[in-house]
Design a protein around this motif. Structure first.
Motif, PDB file in Angstrom:
ATOM      1  N   GLN A 186       0.839  -1.308  -0.134  1.00  0.00           N
ATOM      2  CA  GLN A 186       0.274   0.415  -0.021  1.00  0.00           C
ATOM      3  C   GLN A 186       1.025   1.040  -0.035  1.00  0.00           C
ATOM      4  O   GLN A 186       1.191   1.698  -0.769  1.00  0.00           O
ATOM      5  N   CYS A 187       1.260   1.913   1.467  1.00  0.00           N
ATOM      6  CA  CYS A 187       1.691   2.883   1.678  1.00  0.00           C
ATOM      7  C   CYS A 187       3.491   2.362   0.747  1.00  0.00           C
ATOM      8  O   CYS A 187       4.142   2.904   0.189  1.00  0.00           O
ATOM      9  N   GLY A 188       4.138   1.220   0.648  1.00  0.00           N
ATOM     10  CA  GLY A 188       4.872   0.136  -0.063  1.00  0.00           C
ATOM     11  C   GLY A 188       6.191   0.660   0.468  1.00  0.00           C
ATOM     12  O   GLY A 188       7.353   0.646   0.265  1.00  0.00           O
ATOM     13  N   TYR A 189       6.639   0.969   2.199  1.00  0.00           N
ATOM     14  CA  TYR A 189       7.671   1.451   1.980  1.00  0.00           C
ATOM     15  C   TYR A 189       8.084   0.180   2.436  1.00  0.00           C
ATOM     16  O   TYR A 189       9.161   0.045   2.859  1.00  0.00           O
TER      17      TYR A 189
END
Lengths: 787, 231
Positions: free
Chosen positions: B172-175
């Motif tokens: 999602q945020c990909g972090y």
């Protein structure tokens, strides 16, 4: 309501919208690790900075001697709250009127940033320099237990100079009718005649519950790097480059007198925010430090420094009147809420009043009284993933009434939820009824009373249900732009990329409207662009997609007009006109209204076999713009008293009475987002909020040392989030009533499914006793009288 | 004076690398390869971590320490094998591999999240095993083969894995995503056709606060099939 105003709001056939497994426009950058977040940036000649953090829960720096710190090799700058540069620093975003200095000498919680900033060649030197500060502290009494803090003899913890400073747009406003007493502010809202309703009540239940504090826990610790540079295109003077303040770069630029065109930020990746939109100091101060030192400066929070509040602690006492049929006739909610430190958001306190669960009921007599207690527990910057609004206080009322009357809570909810237009609308909103019907099937719902079912392995089975509105936010407008350039449609945007796949929803809608495929829409990320696809979390994608739908249709009209114009008046061939058709356009002599865009071609509506590919239809570069937003959402217009789309959540647990262990067997979600725009990410967002809910009900809890006020578990070892092996299955089903008023009747779901008591109610249904969240095994055993 | 995070002019950290759209597999793979390519094999300049004075050899830097910072621990050079490439890295003995990757080598795919070895976001592969770079000292890594997410991204063999992650929104945020991808690659190396339970077990050290957990098994199983088909 539905999308009655927008172009093609009632579209029936979808080729792109609703399609699964379309890669996000930035997914490759994320998966390959090339995406850079604020904390990732390292630039040449960079210095590091750190702010002093208070070791005390409530203290004031009386004096600081920086001599020894200055003597440490590698220290480049030391700034204190008494420095003119700090005193003159502009207001942070959302600050109005009298404001607190950007940095002062008061620390309202352990770990609060206070007093001194050190800039040095590396992080180790910063930390050593902070240790070398000779600080004279005045340690003041603190309040960690808000029940103690509300007592009349409790120490007043907020210093006088901070008492009358509004913290910003989302902080608790003073209640003129109920002046503050000690640490306690008051917020009271009343609808109807509550006392009379209780006098006439057929039945009354009373109960209390505790909402747990819940950590913010942004995955990427906030950080920024800033430097000043000569920009020949902007004339004399320096321009600011800042990375790590995505979506707020202009606000931060404004702190330093920089207009947007002189504030540069190339990074687009914001990381997870979960509605925790408040900027941290590490994202705001680097421009000042860079200006003072003449070098780039980086400041980053550590993980430990990133444990703020996504939800504040609250104790609730509820009294609910209801008829023998289960119709709720009065609600009296008395809450004691953690007000946190100065500047804490009012979400979770007074900001939760006047709307929310009680106002989805036909009940017309509602009183919400709240004591908001100043404390030294910490700060909630803005909002949180857990739709607070004391929603699960209402969920519990429905459950308890069902228990008392021996009925199914679904039945009790159906009696009580009002219709679309007002609380006096007796028939439940159709979206709710559709969700309930589908939910029964999804869960094979067979209600049993508390301690009514044992599983073959001996554990007790529990089940629970809740409903929520889909609160599409309606506060944002959108400045959309689409370009046809060399036959390709571009969607320029500044981003940001937050993880909600908002720009993808927009690109899908554009593709749908222009008869193109999703991959045909090129998204150009550029900080200078105006369009931002968010605004109200994931609901922003449905609202921005509505505006982008309008823009797409403006572009479509321009394309068709240009295609006809060029068909009728073909431009002379140019030297570089390779591949251009030599034959006259089959569109010649047509009118724009006779044409359509289908499958990447401009075609004749009546005979789509006649047409030309988009890239050949016009050689012009076309730019369409649209500024606006969909009609205000019913949720915001009616503050919950008008309903369009709803969602329902279900939970089954197994509780082991011997060990106190709770296992969530499964979550179920039946949600009506109005129209599903991008199913793959919508499913994931459902998973996310259910795991958030699991975490705060089974695992997560801030632990303080009452004596010192020190938070003991601000790290990911002691404060556990659910992991891969913890999470239960989430069965999901989406309905599409098209009842929202964003794109195609969508309303989004946002994080309205996140909850604090769905699992807790299921546990009660299993073992017949209440356990406050998080329901860890020791607390379950204690509730059972076994520990 | 120009100095590059005290790393010397030979450092990879000599620009402001910002990922540029469009983000396709080809473009991001190329950006990852470029990041690896930018790592200089040999250091030519040495900035003092304490005062930023520039030296041109380790001996000169050592002498500078003796004169200006007596008693301080002198930085040392370690030779790391990163994504198949040997490179000299100037570090202080307490530096973690995560710190060296970001601040010396310009590789930021390994992410800083928990900083104490519980979240998996900084995972790299060392000699075939997934390892948490935030709790691994750089000096321990000499002579070992280190693979970062950039190495996986730059290797066409692993395109099916990256593709599958993107198709399934395993982010999602990909972090935290790069950490998952590295753990997934390590799993597929040792178990080319993992079951769902094996995947959960292998990725159980990776925390995704956005809650994308079910997506990873879907993506990895799809990738495994494709990797097998494509040989």
């Amino acid at each position: 309501m539905a999308d009655l105003v927008g172009v093609n709001g009632q579209r029936e056939h979808f080729r792109v919208v609703g399609k699964p497994n379309l890669p996000g426009k930035v997914s490759y950058a994320l998966a390959t690790g090339v995406a850079k977040f604020g904390i990732d940036f390292v630039v040449p000649d960079m210095l590091h900075a750190k702010i002093l953090r208070s070791p005390f829960a409530n203290a004031r720096i009386k004096h600081v001697d920086t001599t020894k710190a200055w003597q440490l090799p590698g220290v480049v700058d030391i700034v204190t709250w008494e420095d003119e540069d700090i005193k003159n620093l502009g207001a942070t975003p959302f600050s109005f009127g009298k404001r607190r200095p950007w940095l002062d000498n008061i620390a309202e919680h352990e770990g609060a940033e206070v007093g001194v900033i050190v800039v040095a060649e590396n992080l180790d030197i910063c930390e050593e320099a902070l240790r070398l500060l000779d600080i004279e502290w005045e340690i003041m009494p603190h309040v960690i237990d808000i029940l103690r803090g509300r007592e009349e003899d409790a120490p007043v913890v907020r210093p006088p100079e901070l008492q009358d400073i509004p913290g910003g747009l989302f902080t608790t406003p003073p209640d003129e009718n109920h002046p503050k007493r000690g640490n306690v502010s008051f917020a009271i809202t009343v609808q109807g005649d509550v006392d009379k309703a209780f006098q006439e009540a057929e039945n009354i239940i009373e109960y209390d519950l505790k909402l747990p504090a819940f950590a913010s826990h942004i995955p990427n610790p906030p950080a920024s790097v800033a430097w000043w540079f000569d920009d020949p295109y902007e004339g004399s003077g320096k321009s600011l480059h800042i990375e790590g303040a995505v979506q707020r770069k202009d606000s931060i630029g404004a702190m330093y007198g920089m207009p947007p065109n002189r504030t540069v930020q190339e990074g687009i990746f914001q990381g997870g925010k979960y509605c925790d939109w408040g900027m941290r100091r590490s994202q705001e101060i680097t421009p000042l430090l860079a200006k003072r030192t003449g070098r780039p400066v980086r400041m980053a929070n550590t993980r430990e420094e990133t444990f703020d509040f996504l939800m504040k602690e609250r104790y609730m006492y509820l009294k609910v009147a209801y008829t023998n049929d289960g119709l709720i006739t009065a609600v009296d909610d008395y809450s004691i809420a953690d007000g946190g430190t100065q500047g804490s958001s009012s979400f979770g306190t007074s900001g939760d009043q006047g709307y929310g669960p009680y106002y989805t009921l036909r009940c017309l007599n509602i009183r919400q009284q709240m004591e908001i207690v100043d404390s030294n527990r910490g700060k909630m910057y803005l909002s949180g993933q857990h739709c607070p609004f004391n929603w699960d206080a209402g969920t519990m009322a429905i459950y308890l009434i069902a228990e008392k009357l021996g009925k199914d809570p679904l039945e009790i909810a159906s009696i009580n939820v009002h219709g679309p237009t007002s609380q006096e609308d007796k028939n439940p909103v159709p979206s709710f009824e559709a969700c309930i019907e589908a939910g029964r099937k999804l869960m094979n719902w067979q209600w049993h009373p508390a301690r009514g079912k044992r599983l073959p392995d001996g554990r007790w089975h529990g089940m629970a249900f809740r409903y929520q509105i889909c609160p599409r936010h309606a506060f944002s407008g959108y400045d959309c732009k689409l370009e046809l350039r060399d036959g390709v449609v571009h969607l320029p945007t500044q981003g940001p990329v937050t993880g909600i796949f908002a720009v993808e929803c927009n690109a899908m809608v554009v593709a749908e409207e222009l008869g193109l495929e999703y991959d045909d829409i090129k998204v150009d990320f550029d900080y200078r662009e105006k369009f931002t696809p968010v605004g109200g979390g994931s609901d922003g994608s449905t609202a921005s997609a509505w505006a982008m739908k309008e823009c797409a249709n403006i572009l479509k009209k321009m394309i068709l007009e240009a295609a006809i114009d060029e068909a009728n008046n073909p431009p002379p061939p140019s030297l570089f006109d390779f591949g251009r058709p030599k034959e006259p356009s089959p569109l010649k002599g047509r009118k724009p209204e006779e044409l359509d865009l289908i499958d990447g071609r401009v075609v004749v509506k009546d005979d789509p076999s006649i047409g030309v590919p988009l890239a050949q239809a016009t050689r012009r570069n076309l730019v369409a713009t649209y500024s606006g937003r969909p009609p205000a959402a019913l949720w915001s217009l009616g503050r919950g008293k008008m309903l369009d789309t709803m969602n329902t959540a279900y939970c089954e647990v197994a509780v082991d009475e011997e060990t106190g262990e709770v296992e969530i067997l499964r979550f179920g979600v039946v949600a009506d987002p109005g129209k599903v725009l991008r199913p793959t990410s919508l499913e994931s967002q459902i998973d996310q909020v259910m795991y958030f809910s699991q975490g705060c009900q089974l695992l997560e809890e801030y632990v303080y040392d009452e004596r010192t006020g020190v938070k003991l578990n601000n790290n990911m070892v002691d404060y556990r989030k659910p992991g891969m092996l913890d999470v239960p299955p989430v069965d999901r089903q989406f309905l599409e009533t098209r009842a929202g008023n964003a794109a195609y009747g969508a309303s989004g779901i946002s994080h309205s499914l996140a909850n604090t008591h769905l699992v807790i109610i299921a546990i009660h249904n299993a073992i017949g006793v209440w356990v406050d969240p998080p329901a860890t095994p020791d607390k379950v055993l204690r509730a059972l009288g076994k520990a | 004076m120009i100095h590059e995070e005290n790393a010397g002019k030979g450092s990879a950290v000599n620009a402001v690398p910002v990922a540029k759209s469009p983000f396709t597999h080809a473009s991001t793979s190329a950006q990852a390869a470029a990041a690896i390519g930018a790592i200089p094999p040999v250091l030519k300049e040495f900035n003092c971590p304490l005062c930023n004075t520039l030296s041109y050899s380790l001996n000169e830097l050592t002498k500078h320490y003796e004169e200006c910072h007596p008693g301080s621990v002198v930085p040392r050079i370690v030779v790391l094998n990163i994504n198949g490439k040997d490179c000299e890295v100037l570090i202080e003995p307490h530096w973690t591999l995560k710190r060296a990757l970001q601040f010396r080598l310009g590789l930021t795919g390994a992410k800083h999240m928990c900083d104490r070895g519980v979240c998996g976001s900084c995972t790299v592969i060392i000699d075939g095993r997934p390892v948490l770079s935030c709790t691994t000292l750089t000096v321990e890594c000499e002579g070992k083969a280190i693979t970062t997410v950039e190495g996986i991204a730059a290797n066409p063999k692993w395109k099916p894995l990256i593709d599958a992650y993107c198709r399934w929104d395993a982010m999602q945020c990909g972090y935290c995503t790069p950490g998952f991808v590295v753990s997934a690659k390590a799993l597929l190396d040792r178990s080319p056709n993992p079951t769902e339970d094996e995947i959960k077990e292998a990725l159980s050290g990776n925390i995704c606060i956005c809650g994308t957990y079910p997506r990873h098994a879907q993506a990895i199983m799809e990738a495994a099939l494709k990797l097998e088909t494509e040989g």
